[in-house]
Every structure is written in C-alpha cells, then in structure tokens.
Design an enzyme around this catalytic site. Structure first.
Site, mmCIF file in Angstrom:
data_model
loop_
_atom_site.group_PDB
_atom_site.id
_atom_site.type_symbol
_atom_site.label_atom_id
_atom_site.label_comp_id
_atom_site.label_asym_id
_atom_site.label_seq_id
_atom_site.Cartn_x
_atom_site.Cartn_y
_atom_site.Cartn_z
ATOM 1 N N ARG A 1 -10.079 31.539 19.827
ATOM 2 C CA ARG A 1 -10.182 31.342 18.373
ATOM 3 C C ARG A 1 -10.315 29.860 18.098
ATOM 4 O O ARG A 1 -11.378 29.297 18.231
ATOM 5 C CB ARG A 1 -8.966 31.981 17.667
ATOM 6 C CG ARG A 1 -9.133 32.206 16.170
ATOM 7 C CD ARG A 1 -7.921 32.876 15.556
ATOM 8 N NE ARG A 1 -6.719 32.085 15.666
ATOM 9 C CZ ARG A 1 -6.261 31.243 14.739
ATOM 10 N NH1 ARG A 1 -6.899 31.131 13.603
ATOM 11 N NH2 ARG A 1 -5.158 30.536 14.922
ATOM 12 N N LYS A 2 -9.200 29.185 17.767
ATOM 13 C CA LYS A 2 -9.282 27.749 17.460
ATOM 14 C C LYS A 2 -8.732 26.887 18.591
ATOM 15 O O LYS A 2 -9.244 25.813 18.871
ATOM 16 C CB LYS A 2 -8.485 27.447 16.195
ATOM 17 C CG LYS A 2 -9.103 27.924 14.915
ATOM 18 C CD LYS A 2 -8.243 27.411 13.776
ATOM 19 C CE LYS A 2 -8.849 27.634 12.424
ATOM 20 N NZ LYS A 2 -7.915 27.197 11.367
ATOM 21 N N GLY A 3 -7.603 27.329 19.154
ATOM 22 C CA GLY A 3 -6.984 26.555 20.227
ATOM 23 C C GLY A 3 -6.445 25.221 19.739
ATOM 24 O O GLY A 3 -6.581 24.208 20.421
ATOM 25 N N GLY B 1 -1.310 30.605 25.215
ATOM 26 C CA GLY B 1 -2.260 29.855 26.040
ATOM 27 C C GLY B 1 -2.477 30.488 27.403
ATOM 28 O O GLY B 1 -2.939 29.824 28.341
ATOM 29 N N THR B 2 -2.194 31.766 27.497
ATOM 30 C CA THR B 2 -2.325 32.505 28.757
ATOM 31 C C THR B 2 -3.731 32.395 29.350
ATOM 32 O O THR B 2 -3.891 32.110 30.552
ATOM 33 C CB THR B 2 -2.031 34.008 28.512
ATOM 34 O OG1 THR B 2 -0.950 34.125 27.594
ATOM 35 C CG2 THR B 2 -1.736 34.734 29.791
ATOM 36 N N THR B 3 -4.739 32.631 28.506
ATOM 37 C CA THR B 3 -6.126 32.644 28.976
ATOM 38 C C THR B 3 -6.499 31.281 29.562
ATOM 39 O O THR B 3 -7.125 31.189 30.621
ATOM 40 C CB THR B 3 -7.076 32.981 27.790
ATOM 41 O OG1 THR B 3 -6.536 34.098 27.090
ATOM 42 C CG2 THR B 3 -8.467 33.296 28.260
ATOM 43 N N HIS C 1 3.660 39.080 31.008
ATOM 44 C CA HIS C 1 4.285 38.696 29.738
ATOM 45 C C HIS C 1 5.764 39.067 29.778
ATOM 46 O O HIS C 1 6.515 38.721 28.864
ATOM 47 C CB HIS C 1 3.637 39.439 28.562
ATOM 48 C CG HIS C 1 2.299 38.905 28.118
ATOM 49 N ND1 HIS C 1 2.000 37.566 28.071
ATOM 50 C CD2 HIS C 1 1.187 39.562 27.666
ATOM 51 C CE1 HIS C 1 0.751 37.410 27.612
ATOM 52 N NE2 HIS C 1 0.246 38.596 27.369
#
Ligand code: PPS
Length: 347
Positions: A297-299, A73-75, A140
């Site tokens: 993508r989906k999250g 969930g970095t973004t 990271h």
C-alpha cells in the site's frame, strides 16, 4: 501429513474440533471473528492450522523464523531476509533474481498456511522436508505458541514490530481489500475498541511484542527484535545487522561492491510493487484467495496521522505503554501530532 505421526491428513480434524470449541470473539477487525487460545486471538480460519503447526513442525538449527504481528512489515522482511540469506546463489543485483519473479510470500511461506493445506499430494511435512537449508519461514503466532523445536533447535528468530497505530490502519485497509465478497466490515470505531481491548489477529498486540522482546533479551544470539520504523530509517544498516545476526555477515568486499544497498533496492516498495507476481499474482489459502497487490500500500511511518485524531492515538499509545510497563520494552518513538480530525476520531 497435517497432524503428525500417523501420516494421515485426517489428523487435522482434531485441531478443527479443538478450534471450534474455543471462545470466539463477537466480531473481528474486518469481517471475520477470532478464536482465543492461551490468551491470544487468532483469525478463526487460522486457529486449527496454527495448532497443527505447533504440534507438527520440526525446526532445524539452520532455520530462520520470521515472526510478526500482521501488517508490521512481514512482506518486506521476507524479501530482505530471503535476499540476504540466499545472496550466494542469487545476487541481489541479478535481473533474474527469484524476488523479481515470485511473491515474497511464495518464497518464504507462512508456516500456518502450509498446515492449512489439506492436500494429501502436498503434505506440509514433505514440502518442508524438501526445502533446502537454510529454510526461511514465517509465523504470526505468539512466541509461546511456537513449536517447542524452534526454541530447542537454537534456530534464529527475527521479530519485526511496528507502531500499533500504523499497523491498525494498515490492517483495516487490508481487511477491507481482501474481505470475502458480500461480507461487511466491522465499523471503524468498534474495530478500534476491539484493538484497544486486545482483540486483534494474534493479539493482544502488546503481549505479542512483549513475549518476543523478553526472548530477545534472554537469548540475543538466537532472537533479534527489530522495528519497522528503524528499517525505514536505516535499511542498509539494518540489513547489515541482520546478516551478522543470521551468521552470514557481509564481507568487506561485498560492502565495497554495494551488495547491502543492492539487497535493499531489490526489496524496496517501488521495486517489489512493480513485479508482475506482486501486481497481479494471487495469494491463495485453503480458505480464500486475493491479489498479492493487497500486501503493498503506502509503506509509510506515521500514516495513522491521516486516519486518527490525536485523542484517539493517545488512547492507544496510553494503553500500549501501560501494558508494556515493566517489560523493559517501550514503543515511545516516532510520536507526532495528528493532522486531520474526524467525527469518531477515526476514518
Ligand atoms: S502481512 O499480511 O502481515 O504479511 O502484511 P505485512 O507485510 O506485515 O504488512 C503490510 C504493510 O507493509 C508495507 N510494505 C512495505 N513497506 C516497506 N517496504 C516494502 N517493500 C513493503 N512491502 C509492504 C505495506 O504497504 C503495508 O503497510 P501500509 O501501511 O498498509 O502501507
């Protein structure tokens, strides 16, 4: 300057030499192998930049460092923290907000990526020096591999973790999407075995989490430990908690105006995905580049259920639980049953 005192980009070569002397994994979870340093595995191309960053980066007390395992969930965290910290200059509801024009990865750079740049015209030290405070930066790297100045400066560290099963599934999709042309992916079952053996980017995942967890318990004013699942469950509450931790709590007047809700809406998957920079912009590193759309993508929480049998999921859960025993950290939340089965137990 990549390496420090001498002001010379050539200082980077000593990190490249060190990186190439480190133990290497047979394969990686995608198409590239890893290097092992102080008990953690690093994607080969990020090993030297991570070492250079550790030695050269000087944290300011006002810095905010976002720390994650890849695909945790970095973004999303980058967008949320940027919108919270800079809301005085950029109202989250403003249609000209920087997050509607640029990728969260541009606005909140990965520190290792800055040190990956060898361009003498844009040395990381200078780029970092020019960033206005509070600087929001991401890593990271494990806690023990951060520059000493992060701890010494007392700057804030925000750690976000995610169910390793979902992170694994997310990682596999991502690595497939961004793999260099012509390269082959490690088969699913082998990649899962590697992950369970602790061989993953910046893994073992349990050691990465445990280090930050321990630090958050020891220094709760400086290190906060968050979960992707909780962010999904209560994004507004999490954002308010974050703002307080970062020393910029929402005022009663802001709450009444719905500013926390606006920040959450701005950073939502749908809104972020619709931004041109996130749809067709490119994430470039010195090693290779790919479309920013790969970060979205989906999250969802529990997407692993579409890709793992209950047996496979239990194997990983069991390993993580066992490895975390005694650390005080437990990930025993959001355990459901898998809904589809596949030959190897993985798809
Ligand atoms: S990276 O490469 O480490 O920076 O990737 P990272 O951002 O950590 O992880 C990508 C996953 O996060 C999901 N994502 C989001 N979830 C919720 N809200 C928002 N705004 C959001 N943006 C990205 C993304 O879809 C990846 O998860 P999966 O499970 O693959 O969908």
């Amino acid at each position: 300057m990549v390496a420090g005192e001498d002001g010379c980009a050539d200082g980077f070569s000593k990190y490249e030499a060190l990186a190439s002397s480190l133990p290497t994994s047979r394969q990686g979870l995608g198409s590239l192998p890893y290097r092992k340093h102080d008990g953690f595995w690093y994607p080969e191309h990020l090993m030297a930049p991570a070492l250079a960053m550790r030695d050269a980066f000087a944290a300011r007390p006002t810095d905010v460092i976002l720390a994650t395992m890849p695909k945790s969930g970095t973004t999303w965290l980058k967008a949320l923290v940027y919108s919270v910290v800079h809301r005085g200059r950029h109202a989250p509801a403003d249609e000209r907000h920087p997050l509607l024009a640029s990728s969260p990865h541009e606005l909140v750079p990965f520190l290792h990526s800055l040190y990956e740049s060898r361009s003498p015209s844009a040395p990381p030290g200078q780029l970092l020096e020019e960033m206005p405070s509070p600087r929001v930066l991401a890593v990271h790297s494990p806690f023990t591999a951060l520059p000493a100045s992060v701890r010494e400066s007392g700057c804030r560290v925000v750690y976000l973790c995610r169910d390793p099963k979902d992170a694994f599934v997310s990682l596999r999709h991502y690595l497939d999407e961004i793999k260099p042309e012509g390269s082959a992916m490690t088969p699913s079952a082998e990649a899962f075995d590697l992950f369970c053996d602790g061989v993953s980017p910046f893994g073992p995942v349990w050691d990465h989490m445990a280090e930050y967890w321990k630090e958050s318990v020891a220094r709760p004013g400086e290190v906060i430990f968050l979960r992707y699942e909780h962010l999904k469950e209560d994004a507004v509450g999490s954002v308010m908690r974050l703002a307080k931790f970062l020393g910029c709590p929402f005022t009663g007047e802001e709450v009444a105006r719905g500013v926390p809700e606006a920040a959450v809406a701005l950073c939502s998957m749908d809104r972020m995905r619709s931004v041109e920079a996130n749809r067709s912009g490119v994430h470039g590193t010195a090693s290779w580049s790919f479309k920013n759309s790969a970060f979205f993508r989906k999250g969802e929480v529990g997407d692993w259920k579409s890709h793992m049998t209950p047996e496979v999921a239990q194997r990983l859960d069991g390993i993580v639980e066992e490895k975390l025993r005694g650390s005080g950290l437990s990930l025993a939340i959001h355990r459901g049953s898998a809904s589809r089965r596949f030959g190897s137990g993985l798809s």
